[in-house]
Write a protein that holds these residues in place. Sequence first.
Motif, PDB file in Angstrom:
ATOM      1  N   ASN A 131       0.803  -1.218   0.000  1.00 21.97           N
ATOM      2  CA  ASN A 131       0.000   0.000   0.000  1.00 21.97           C
ATOM      3  C   ASN A 131       0.837   1.270   0.000  1.00 21.97           C
ATOM      4  OD1 ASN A 131       0.901  -0.596   2.622  1.00 21.97           O
ATOM      5  ND2 ASN A 131      -0.693   0.679   3.532  1.00 21.97           N
ATOM      6  N   LEU A 132       2.159   1.141  -0.071  1.00 23.44           N
ATOM      7  CA  LEU A 132       3.040   2.307  -0.067  1.00 23.44           C
ATOM      8  C   LEU A 132       3.671   2.498  -1.451  1.00 23.44           C
ATOM      9  CD1 LEU A 132       4.932   1.850   3.326  1.00 23.44           C
ATOM     10  CD2 LEU A 132       2.879   3.202   2.853  1.00 23.44           C
ATOM     11  N   PRO A 133       4.017   3.745  -1.801  1.00 23.38           N
ATOM     12  CA  PRO A 133       4.657   4.004  -3.097  1.00 23.38           C
ATOM     13  C   PRO A 133       6.084   3.456  -3.122  1.00 23.38           C
ATOM     14  CG  PRO A 133       4.548   6.012  -1.797  1.00 23.38           C
ATOM     15  CD  PRO A 133       3.769   4.982  -1.038  1.00 23.38           C
ATOM     16  N   ALA A 134       6.282   2.361  -3.821  1.00 28.54           N
ATOM     17  CA  ALA A 134       7.553   1.627  -3.768  1.00 28.54           C
ATOM     18  C   ALA A 134       8.747   2.495  -4.145  1.00 28.54           C
ATOM     19  CB  ALA A 134       7.470   0.402  -4.680  1.00 28.54           C
ATOM     20  N   GLU A 135       8.617   3.315  -5.182  1.00 29.38           N
ATOM     21  CA  GLU A 135       9.753   4.132  -5.623  1.00 29.38           C
ATOM     22  C   GLU A 135      10.132   5.170  -4.570  1.00 29.38           C
ATOM     23  OE1 GLU A 135       9.214   5.838  -9.436  1.00 29.38           O
ATOM     24  OE2 GLU A 135       8.951   3.915 -10.467  1.00 29.38           O
ATOM     25  N   ASP A 136       9.127   5.766  -3.932  1.00 27.17           N
ATOM     26  CA  ASP A 136       9.408   6.775  -2.906  1.00 27.17           C
ATOM     27  C   ASP A 136      10.067   6.142  -1.684  1.00 27.17           C
ATOM     28  OD1 ASP A 136       8.316   8.697  -4.526  1.00 27.17           O
ATOM     29  OD2 ASP A 136       6.354   8.673  -3.554  1.00 27.17           O
ATOM     30  N   VAL A 137       9.585   4.963  -1.304  1.00 20.59           N
ATOM     31  CA  VAL A 137      10.192   4.265  -0.161  1.00 20.59           C
ATOM     32  C   VAL A 137      11.636   3.916  -0.482  1.00 20.59           C
ATOM     33  CG1 VAL A 137      10.126   2.193   1.259  1.00 20.59           C
ATOM     34  CG2 VAL A 137       7.986   3.359   0.676  1.00 20.59           C
ATOM     35  N   ALA A 138      11.877   3.389  -1.690  1.00 24.67           N
ATOM     36  CA  ALA A 138      13.238   3.028  -2.089  1.00 24.67           C
ATOM     37  C   ALA A 138      14.152   4.248  -2.093  1.00 24.67           C
ATOM     38  CB  ALA A 138      13.222   2.373  -3.463  1.00 24.67           C
ATOM     39  N   THR A 139      13.642   5.372  -2.563  1.00 26.42           N
ATOM     40  CA  THR A 139      14.432   6.602  -2.582  1.00 26.42           C
ATOM     41  C   THR A 139      14.820   7.034  -1.169  1.00 26.42           C
ATOM     42  OG1 THR A 139      13.396   7.371  -4.637  1.00 26.42           O
ATOM     43  CG2 THR A 139      14.417   9.042  -3.230  1.00 26.42           C
ATOM     44  N   SER A 140      13.925   6.808  -0.205  1.00 26.91           N
ATOM     45  CA  SER A 140      14.216   7.234   1.170  1.00 26.91           C
ATOM     46  C   SER A 140      15.451   6.532   1.727  1.00 26.91           C
ATOM     47  CB  SER A 140      13.007   6.976   2.085  1.00 26.91           C
ATOM     48  OG  SER A 140      12.882   5.611   2.432  1.00 26.91           O
ATOM     49  N   TYR A 141      15.722   5.310   1.250  1.00 28.39           N
ATOM     50  CA  TYR A 141      16.877   4.572   1.757  1.00 28.39           C
ATOM     51  C   TYR A 141      18.202   5.123   1.222  1.00 28.39           C
ATOM     52  CZ  TYR A 141      13.400   1.136   3.246  1.00 28.39           C
ATOM     53  OH  TYR A 141      12.333   0.511   3.840  1.00 28.39           O
ATOM     54  N   THR A 142      18.141   5.923   0.171  1.00 27.08           N
ATOM     55  CA  THR A 142      19.366   6.469  -0.414  1.00 27.08           C
ATOM     56  C   THR A 142      19.570   7.942  -0.060  1.00 27.08           C
ATOM     57  OG1 THR A 142      18.236   7.032  -2.492  1.00 27.08           O
ATOM     58  CG2 THR A 142      19.217   4.832  -2.326  1.00 27.08           C
ATOM     59  N   LEU A 143      18.705   8.502   0.760  1.00 25.47           N
ATOM     60  CA  LEU A 143      18.852   9.899   1.175  1.00 25.47           C
ATOM     61  C   LEU A 143      20.088  10.053   2.066  1.00 25.47           C
ATOM     62  CD1 LEU A 143      15.119  10.719   2.018  1.00 25.47           C
ATOM     63  CD2 LEU A 143      16.438  11.618   0.082  1.00 25.47           C
ATOM     64  N   PRO A 144      20.671  11.256   2.118  1.00 25.52           N
ATOM     65  CA  PRO A 144      21.891  11.485   2.917  1.00 25.52           C
ATOM     66  C   PRO A 144      21.600  11.567   4.413  1.00 25.52           C
ATOM     67  CG  PRO A 144      21.191  13.530   1.901  1.00 25.52           C
ATOM     68  CD  PRO A 144      20.288  12.467   1.340  1.00 25.52           C
ATOM     69  N   LEU A 145      21.150  10.450   4.959  1.00 20.26           N
ATOM     70  CA  LEU A 145      20.870  10.325   6.383  1.00 20.26           C
ATOM     71  C   LEU A 145      21.641   9.115   6.903  1.00 20.26           C
ATOM     72  CD1 LEU A 145      16.953  10.569   6.218  1.00 20.26           C
ATOM     73  CD2 LEU A 145      18.555  12.465   6.487  1.00 20.26           C
TER      74      LEU A 145
END
Length: 362
Positions: A131-145
Amino acid sequence: MRISFILPFASLSGGIRVIATYARELTQAGHEVTVISRPLRVKTSPLRTLINKITGKARARAREDRTTPFLDFLGDRHVVLDRFRPVTPRDVPDGDAVIATWWETAESVAQLPATKGKKFYLLQDYETFGNLPAEDVATSYTLPLHKIAVSGYIRDCVRENHGVSDITVIPNAVDTKQFDAPPRARNTPLTVGFLYHAHPRKRADLALAAVLAAKHLVPDLRVVAFGRGWPAEEFGLPDWVDYHQSPPQAEIPKLYAACDLWLFTSDHEGFGLPLLEAMACRTPVLATRAGAAADLIDGTNGDLLAADRHAFATKIAEVAQMTPDAWQAMSDAAYQTAHSYTWTDAAQRLVTEIQATEGTSP
């Protein structure tokens, strides 16, 4: 230190409870903690409302929509935004660290100025849900955090699927004041337990299939289960399963302690707190490799098994044939695993990670 946690809606979920526990431990250790959350976003069509009512999901959703009381101790340091929207720099006090706790909050934290503190992303699950936007979730894992995972399972999923290598694991703990039990002998007959949850990834169907198969090998086997809801008719829960619907929190440790084995059958978990809750009550665990199972279970305090009913049933039968001393050693090892690491330890490891981290690059 000044530490801010950025939450989605502060519900009663296990993940929010973990954040509240960190906030309390850090506050008691003298740190200044602020938690920022959003109000609930209510967006349900008339058709969905009708479907939920017919299927019984409305009651479950109502529980999910309740605000947690576990952050009340913070007073005005639990800031609820004026409406459902992203967090902005105006919402977050300047500090030493700011921690995202969900993929949407990761996007907001990544855009904050450096004055808000070093940027972290606490990974409590591998959030690739349908139920979550897969591309947005995947992008969150590559953010500079800087990434902190609560289990090796999450770390490995993010590493293997998103190429992110720098992930620290800081495991959850369990409230050993609530979950505890005195030494005991193994039951006669052998008693096993499991948690009923309707979500497919929890695999309550595997737990049921396992005890049905084990019943052929251990005819006098006793089974205890509990859960929030009542198992649907199609689940086929036998009348010989002692089921407890929505037991009070004070009763849950007693249910764990009434068992000689606990079954953890999930296909996918971020952590799986019942693993530690059961072991803290001196109950060894038979588990799949989901969540923190592989981090916690070493063969002395339970066993890791394939997600197969026969594997679970065979192991249940083996435990039924153990000598009392052998089971006692397994029970003692489970207790030691759960009680050797506390939430105070976890909070101190988080502080150490913040202090050791430089800048905001991943």
